[in-house]
Motif scaffolding. Structure first.
Motif, PDB file in Angstrom:
ATOM      1  N   SER A  26     -12.675  21.281 -20.196  1.00  0.00           N
ATOM      2  CA  SER A  26     -12.835  20.240 -19.191  1.00  0.00           C
ATOM      3  C   SER A  26     -13.263  20.846 -17.856  1.00  0.00           C
ATOM      4  O   SER A  26     -12.979  22.007 -17.560  1.00  0.00           O
ATOM      5  CB  SER A  26     -11.526  19.467 -19.023  1.00  0.00           C
ATOM      6  OG  SER A  26     -10.479  20.347 -18.674  1.00  0.00           O
ATOM      7  N   TYR A  27     -13.955  20.040 -17.053  1.00  0.00           N
ATOM      8  CA  TYR A  27     -14.406  20.487 -15.744  1.00  0.00           C
ATOM      9  C   TYR A  27     -13.264  20.447 -14.736  1.00  0.00           C
ATOM     10  O   TYR A  27     -12.356  19.635 -14.827  1.00  0.00           O
ATOM     11  CB  TYR A  27     -15.551  19.612 -15.249  1.00  0.00           C
ATOM     12  CG  TYR A  27     -16.882  19.932 -15.877  1.00  0.00           C
ATOM     13  CD1 TYR A  27     -17.710  20.903 -15.326  1.00  0.00           C
ATOM     14  CD2 TYR A  27     -17.313  19.256 -17.019  1.00  0.00           C
ATOM     15  CE1 TYR A  27     -18.935  21.203 -15.901  1.00  0.00           C
ATOM     16  CE2 TYR A  27     -18.537  19.545 -17.596  1.00  0.00           C
ATOM     17  CZ  TYR A  27     -19.343  20.516 -17.027  1.00  0.00           C
ATOM     18  OH  TYR A  27     -20.556  20.808 -17.597  1.00  0.00           O
ATOM     19  N   VAL A  28     -13.354  21.328 -13.736  1.00  0.00           N
ATOM     20  CA  VAL A  28     -12.379  21.405 -12.665  1.00  0.00           C
ATOM     21  C   VAL A  28     -13.112  21.186 -11.342  1.00  0.00           C
ATOM     22  O   VAL A  28     -14.149  21.806 -11.085  1.00  0.00           O
ATOM     23  CB  VAL A  28     -11.670  22.776 -12.645  1.00  0.00           C
ATOM     24  CG1 VAL A  28     -10.683  22.858 -11.478  1.00  0.00           C
ATOM     25  CG2 VAL A  28     -10.962  23.024 -13.963  1.00  0.00           C
ATOM     26  N   SER A  30     -13.773  21.600  -7.399  1.00  0.00           N
ATOM     27  CA  SER A  30     -13.517  22.673  -6.452  1.00  0.00           C
ATOM     28  C   SER A  30     -14.610  22.666  -5.387  1.00  0.00           C
ATOM     29  O   SER A  30     -15.274  21.648  -5.170  1.00  0.00           O
ATOM     30  CB  SER A  30     -13.463  24.020  -7.182  1.00  0.00           C
ATOM     31  OG  SER A  30     -13.116  25.059  -6.295  1.00  0.00           O
TER      32      SER A  30
END
Length: 253
Positions: A26-28, A30
């Protein structure tokens, strides 16, 4: 056979929901910024210890990562897909970045990219506007590194002093695995000796008074398939040379 009561069914679905929604890939969310080198590439003095290779690896798509991604050097060589999240200014493809340095700018900034990499996140003719932001919102995800023209290689670091001290760094680390430990086989061919990480150079491993023979190494690798040891038989010649790079013939997929 009767149907389960609705309350049981709801409890079952609530317990299952995290497993259905969560994925390792999954993407985070930031932020990212850039460091301003004259040629737009990275720095040869990166904390990982890659030297000049850290500037040009992956076509120059390299950068520094925050402490949480650096992981005391274990995160060196990891690859990430980084996508800028400013509509109409950034492309949807993003860039693939390899971690070659450590740099914490605070304020949830996990990447300090080379100018070359930072500009690659922009739509055509939009790079100058992207640079004006300085810090941009991003989403990132760890992905497999791919070096189609290279196998895993061992570079004898310039800090080495033949024959009394050997320091090495691994280059072209394919896949999505971490190197957690390195050992060298003693000259008796039976005992393994640990190599230690060098302070201030997170991906460099060193050992004093290495065996006076062609060196066999083994590396402890961890990833999605668990943890294992990988043998690198006689990968470094007896009369090794500081600064030389030696192919292992394997890939860490």
């Amino acid at each position: 056979m009767g149907s389960a009561p609705k309350s049981y069914f709801l409890l079952y679905m609530m317990a299952l929901l995290p497993a259905l929604c969560y994925t390792e890939d999954s993407y985070v969310g930031s932020k990212a910024t850039y460091y301003n080198t004259p040629d737009g590439l990275g720095t040869p003095n990166g904390a990982c210890g890659y030297g000049e290779c850290g500037r040009t690896v992956y076509g120059g798509n390299a950068g520094a990562v925050s402490n949480k991604l650096y992981r005391n050097g274990t995160g060196c060589g990891a690859c990430y897909e980084v996508t800028c999240k400013i509509p109409h200014l950034c492309n949807s493809d993003g860039v693939k970045v390899v971690a070659t340095d450590r740099g914490d700018r605070g304020d949830n900034t996990d990447f300090i990219l080379s100018k070359h990499t930072y500009a690659a996140m922009a739509n055509p003719k939009m790079a100058s506007k992207l640079f004006a932001y300085g810090v941009v919102p991003i989403a990132y995800m760890r992905v497999s590194c791919r070096y189609p023209n290279h196998n895993l290689a061992v570079k004898v670091h310039e800090w080495s002093r033949y024959p009394n001290y050997l320091a090495i760094v691994f280059l072209y680390q394919d896949g999505k695995s971490d190197i957690n430990a390195v050992q060298v086989l003693q000259s008796d061919g039976r005992l393994w000796r640990n190599m230690g990480k060098l302070n201030g150079a997170g991906a460099v491993w060193g050992v004093a008074n290495p065996p006076r023979c062609a060196l066999t190494l083994r590396i402890q690798v961890s990833g999605s398939q668990g943890q294992k040891w990988v043998n690198l038989g006689r990968v470094i010649p007896r009369e090794w040379v500081s600064g030389a790079t030696y192919e292992t013939g394997i890939k860490l997929a």
